[in-house]
Scaffold this motif. Structure first.
Motif, mmCIF file in Angstrom:
data_model
loop_
_atom_site.group_PDB
_atom_site.id
_atom_site.type_symbol
_atom_site.label_atom_id
_atom_site.label_comp_id
_atom_site.label_asym_id
_atom_site.label_seq_id
_atom_site.Cartn_x
_atom_site.Cartn_y
_atom_site.Cartn_z
ATOM 1 N N ASN A 46 0.836 -1.207 0.000
ATOM 2 C CA ASN A 46 0.000 0.000 0.000
ATOM 3 C C ASN A 46 0.870 1.257 0.000
ATOM 4 O OD1 ASN A 46 -2.371 -1.460 -0.019
ATOM 5 N ND2 ASN A 46 -2.574 -1.460 2.212
ATOM 6 N N CYS A 96 3.935 1.541 -1.168
ATOM 7 C CA CYS A 96 4.553 1.626 -2.492
ATOM 8 C C CYS A 96 3.554 2.151 -3.518
ATOM 9 C CB CYS A 96 5.076 0.261 -2.904
ATOM 10 S SG CYS A 96 5.940 0.256 -4.485
ATOM 11 N N ASP A 97 2.352 1.633 -3.492
ATOM 12 C CA ASP A 97 1.307 2.072 -4.418
ATOM 13 C C ASP A 97 1.001 3.560 -4.223
ATOM 14 O OD1 ASP A 97 -0.740 1.458 -6.441
ATOM 15 O OD2 ASP A 97 -2.153 1.896 -4.791
ATOM 16 N N ARG A 98 0.897 3.975 -2.993
ATOM 17 C CA ARG A 98 0.614 5.379 -2.689
ATOM 18 C C ARG A 98 1.753 6.273 -3.204
ATOM 19 N NH1 ARG A 98 0.920 5.601 2.697
ATOM 20 N NH2 ARG A 98 -0.971 4.357 2.852
ATOM 21 N N TYR A 99 3.002 5.849 -2.991
ATOM 22 C CA TYR A 99 4.143 6.642 -3.441
ATOM 23 C C TYR A 99 4.143 6.772 -4.963
ATOM 24 C CZ TYR A 99 8.845 8.324 -4.238
ATOM 25 O OH TYR A 99 9.923 9.067 -4.653
ATOM 26 N N VAL A 100 3.895 5.644 -5.665
ATOM 27 C CA VAL A 100 3.893 5.675 -7.134
ATOM 28 C C VAL A 100 2.783 6.590 -7.634
ATOM 29 C CG1 VAL A 100 3.478 4.266 -9.206
ATOM 30 C CG2 VAL A 100 5.015 3.446 -7.425
ATOM 31 N N ARG A 101 1.628 6.562 -6.997
ATOM 32 C CA ARG A 101 0.526 7.439 -7.422
ATOM 33 C C ARG A 101 0.836 8.909 -7.144
ATOM 34 N NH1 ARG A 101 -4.175 4.585 -8.663
ATOM 35 N NH2 ARG A 101 -4.069 2.410 -8.079
ATOM 36 N N GLU A 102 1.538 9.184 -6.059
ATOM 37 C CA GLU A 102 1.860 10.576 -5.714
ATOM 38 C C GLU A 102 3.062 11.095 -6.518
ATOM 39 O OE1 GLU A 102 2.463 10.590 -1.490
ATOM 40 O OE2 GLU A 102 0.336 10.235 -1.063
ATOM 41 N N HIS A 103 3.973 10.227 -6.929
ATOM 42 C CA HIS A 103 5.189 10.632 -7.654
ATOM 43 C C HIS A 103 5.380 9.749 -8.887
ATOM 44 C CE1 HIS A 103 5.842 11.551 -3.337
ATOM 45 N NE2 HIS A 103 6.220 12.724 -3.837
ATOM 46 N N PRO A 104 4.536 9.883 -9.896
ATOM 47 C CA PRO A 104 4.628 8.958 -11.042
ATOM 48 C C PRO A 104 5.920 9.123 -11.843
ATOM 49 C CG PRO A 104 3.003 10.654 -11.487
ATOM 50 C CD PRO A 104 3.444 10.829 -10.063
ATOM 51 N N SER A 131 8.978 7.685 -10.082
ATOM 52 C CA SER A 131 8.862 6.216 -10.072
ATOM 53 C C SER A 131 9.274 5.636 -11.411
ATOM 54 C CB SER A 131 7.423 5.796 -9.751
ATOM 55 O OG SER A 131 7.042 6.283 -8.494
#
Length: 107
Positions: free
Chosen positions: A76, A78-86, A89
């Protein structure tokens, strides 16, 4: 040979036969005692191993739940980080792929 010597020999033979019979009975009794002791020891070892297995199974289930919780939390995050910083990433994934590609090509 006199009659007394024959009776003495017969009495000695009877005593020896009785002694051998007693030794045989004692050996059988010892064998039964050893068998009973071994069965008791086996039963005690079985009970202890079952108890240890139960403790280990409970501990394994607890660790499994903890690991799943931790893995889900990491996923979760990791997913949140990727969504916030595409874009960052994508850059990290590209750089990682390039490094792995270089390492593989050197073989």
């Amino acid at each position: 040979m006199s009659l007394f010597k024959r009776e003495d020999q017969q009495a000695r033979a009877d005593r020896i036969r009785d002694d051998l019979h007693d030794i045989g009975e004692q050996g059988q009794a010892l064998g039964r005692d050893l068998r009973d002791d071994a069965q008791d020891a086996i039963e005690e070892a079985r009970i202890k191993s079952e108890e240890q297995y139960s403790r280990m199974a409970v501990d394994a289930r607890r660790r499994n739940r903890r690991f799943k919780r931790s893995a889900n939390q990491s996923l979760n995050n990791c997913d949140r980080y990727v969504r916030e910083h595409p874009w960052s990433s994508i850059g990290v994934a590209t750089l990682t792929g390039a490094i792995v590609g270089l390492l593989i090509s050197r073989r």
